[in-house]
Design a protein around this motif. Structure first.
Motif, mmCIF file in Angstrom:
data_model
loop_
_atom_site.group_PDB
_atom_site.id
_atom_site.type_symbol
_atom_site.label_atom_id
_atom_site.label_comp_id
_atom_site.label_asym_id
_atom_site.label_seq_id
_atom_site.Cartn_x
_atom_site.Cartn_y
_atom_site.Cartn_z
ATOM 1 N N GLU A 126 0.837 -1.207 0.000
ATOM 2 C CA GLU A 126 0.000 0.000 0.000
ATOM 3 C C GLU A 126 0.871 1.256 0.000
ATOM 4 N N GLU A 127 1.954 1.255 0.765
ATOM 5 C CA GLU A 127 2.859 2.415 0.790
ATOM 6 C C GLU A 127 3.546 2.580 -0.558
ATOM 7 N N THR A 128 3.956 1.478 -1.162
ATOM 8 C CA THR A 128 4.607 1.542 -2.473
ATOM 9 C C THR A 128 3.664 2.138 -3.514
ATOM 10 N N ARG B 25 2.046 6.757 -6.856
ATOM 11 C CA ARG B 25 0.956 7.636 -7.301
ATOM 12 C C ARG B 25 1.329 9.104 -7.103
ATOM 13 N N LEU B 26 1.886 9.416 -5.948
ATOM 14 C CA LEU B 26 2.267 10.797 -5.658
ATOM 15 C C LEU B 26 3.395 11.278 -6.572
ATOM 16 N N ALA B 27 4.334 10.389 -6.904
ATOM 17 C CA ALA B 27 5.438 10.772 -7.787
ATOM 18 C C ALA B 27 4.919 11.165 -9.165
ATOM 19 N N VAL B 28 4.003 10.384 -9.718
ATOM 20 C CA VAL B 28 3.420 10.720 -11.021
ATOM 21 C C VAL B 28 2.577 11.992 -10.908
ATOM 22 N N ALA B 29 1.868 12.161 -9.792
ATOM 23 C CA ALA B 29 1.077 13.372 -9.583
ATOM 24 C C ALA B 29 1.969 14.613 -9.555
ATOM 25 N N ALA B 30 3.146 14.508 -8.928
ATOM 26 C CA ALA B 30 4.087 15.632 -8.907
ATOM 27 C C ALA B 30 4.625 15.911 -10.303
ATOM 28 N N PHE B 31 4.907 14.869 -11.072
ATOM 29 C CA PHE B 31 5.352 14.998 -12.458
ATOM 30 C C PHE B 31 4.307 15.769 -13.271
ATOM 31 N N LEU C 5 8.437 9.756 4.582
ATOM 32 C CA LEU C 5 7.354 8.959 5.150
ATOM 33 C C LEU C 5 7.385 9.231 6.648
ATOM 34 N N THR C 6 6.453 10.036 7.122
ATOM 35 C CA THR C 6 6.502 10.513 8.502
ATOM 36 C C THR C 6 6.145 9.408 9.491
ATOM 37 N N GLU C 7 6.374 9.713 10.759
ATOM 38 C CA GLU C 7 6.064 8.753 11.813
ATOM 39 C C GLU C 7 4.566 8.482 11.902
ATOM 40 N N ASP C 8 3.747 9.379 11.327
ATOM 41 C CA ASP C 8 2.299 9.181 11.302
ATOM 42 C C ASP C 8 1.860 8.329 10.120
ATOM 43 N N GLY C 9 2.827 7.886 9.297
ATOM 44 C CA GLY C 9 2.492 7.049 8.160
ATOM 45 C C GLY C 9 2.024 7.803 6.934
#
Length: 414
Positions: free
Chosen positions: A333-335, A340-346, A361-365
């Motif tokens: 799920e994290e992967t 998804r976020l990397a492509v969104a930033a692109f 990846l913060t301590e809050d997940g």
């Protein structure tokens, strides 16, 4: 009508066909690899160029290595990747491999014909031939920030990587974060100090004549702004050039006593600086590559804590070659989320070709995006090629895909 053109020529009357002309071989696309430049990342650009030159398929492309010296002169260089690496901790430069020993070679691009021409004092300019695509492997200002991309757009020459706007946004960490925020991508706390703020005094402490307070040290207002930021978000802080890369000029500041020295170091690279609070968590990176059907994300990587350094700085990256973990030990799920976020930033920054997106990846997940690099480190040990190697795209194929994407893409508005 001459006998050669007559239907009653001897060859035709005897039923013989003319000898077929041998087919001319198709000219290979010519790739100009441009590297070096005026930024503090000059040496890393040379190292990157050496890796690219070593990997370009010479049976498929003609290659033209062009270096830009630290003072902005353009020069033909030796096509010798072995001389372009870091040897015994010594960094390479364009001046060391320029074909003109006095550095006097000047290059220009003819916008009409895409011809690269070089000349030396007292000599007739020599045409080097058509350039079909430029592979700019410059890092930092004056190359990765849209300046070179604008020149190539004016010249009508296709090039690898992001366009003018995306390059400029990707270089300026302030506006990069503003774009991310406008697209709903999470960013960490930060404050920006612009050059003019170093001459201002805090509100209420000036003498009202518009000339500032001669009794106050320059930069008092800016320093107060940072101290107030620290009071809100806590120490340590990271003080960095707003438009730099390769972790140059960045200082981790643990308390007020180290602030002035950190500011001076950042301003040595850029008069505009960015101050960020510490985000406690894991450093995760993800590569994005443009395929025929659109951008795709690589497997992510993790930068583990470097015990001999305060953070993942220049020495750790390039001199001591601190290794990241590829792939990162994340849950499925994290992967999926970081890809998804990397492509969104692109997409948010209108990038093309390639991007490396850096996250915490913060301590809050939760994933928080730190920045993108539109021309990331591209040496064989760099994280971007390593992530794609693990994703099934080797270094030589990666270079080829980037060149092919640039050849497919028109210049101009798109």
């Amino acid at each position: 009508m001459s006998s050669e053109n007559s239907s009653h020529s001897p060859e035709r009357s005897l039923g013989h066909s003319p000898e077929p002309r041998p087919e001319q071989p198709l000219r290979k696309p010519r790739v100009a690899v441009v590297f070096g430049g005026r930024s503090s990342e000059h040496a890393i650009s040379v190292v990157t160029a050496g890796a690219v030159l070593r990997s370009i398929d010479r049976t498929k492309y003609d290659v033209l290595p062009i270096g830009i010296t630290t003072d902005g002169r353009w020069a033909l260089t030796a096509d010798d990747p072995e001389r372009m690496g870091i040897a015994d901790r010594a960094l390479p430069s364009v001046e060391q491999i320029a074909e003109s020993t006095d550095g006097s070679v000047v290059l220009s691009v003819d916008p009409g014909s895409r011809e690269v021409v070089y000349s030396e004092p007292g000599a007739v300019p020599k045409v080097l031939g058509d350039v079909d695509v430029v592979f700019p492997v410059l890092h930092g200002p004056y190359g990765e920030d849209g300046t070179l991309q604008g020149l190539l757009e004016l010249s009508g020459i296709p090039y690898v990587g992001a366009g003018v706007l995306a390059s400029a946004v990707g270089q300026d960490k302030e506006y990069m974060k503003r774009v991310f925020t406008s697209f709903g991508l999470p960013v960490g706390p930060y404050v920006v100090i612009r050059p003019r703020e170093w001459e201002l005094v805090p509100d209420g402490e000036g003498d009202g004549d518009g000339n500032g307070d001669q009794g106050r040290a320059p930069g008092a207002a800016a320093r107060k702004k940072i101290v107030d930021f620290a009071a809100e978000h806590g120490w340590p802080l990271f003080v960095k050039p707003a438009r730099g890369g390769s972790s140059m000029g960045i200082t981790k500041v643990d308390d007020l006593s180290g602030l002035d020295e950190a500011i001076a170091e950042a301003r040595r690279h850029d008069p505009k600086i960015l101050v960020e609070s510490l985000l406690r968590g894991r450093e995760i990176e993800c590569g994005v590559l443009e395929f025929e059907d659109g951008p795709r994300a690589s497997v992510p990587a993790e930068i583990p804590p470097v015990t001999e350094h305060d953070f993942y700085d220049f020495e750790a990256k390039y001199i001591d070659s601190a290794a990241g973990l590829v792939p990162a030990p994340l849950t499925p799920e994290e992967t999926a989320e970081v890809r998804r976020l990397a492509v969104a930033a692109f997409e948010a920054t209108s990038c093309e070709g390639l991007v490396r997106a850096d996250f915490f990846l913060t301590e809050d997940g939760e994933f928080v995006i730190n920045e993108i690099n539109t021309m990331p480190g591209f040496t064989p040990i760099s994280m971007y090629p390593r992530m794609w190697q693990e994703s099934g795209v080797g270094y030589a194929e990666l270079v080829d895909r980037l060149i092919q994407a640039a050849l497919r893409r028109p210049t101009g508005l798109r």
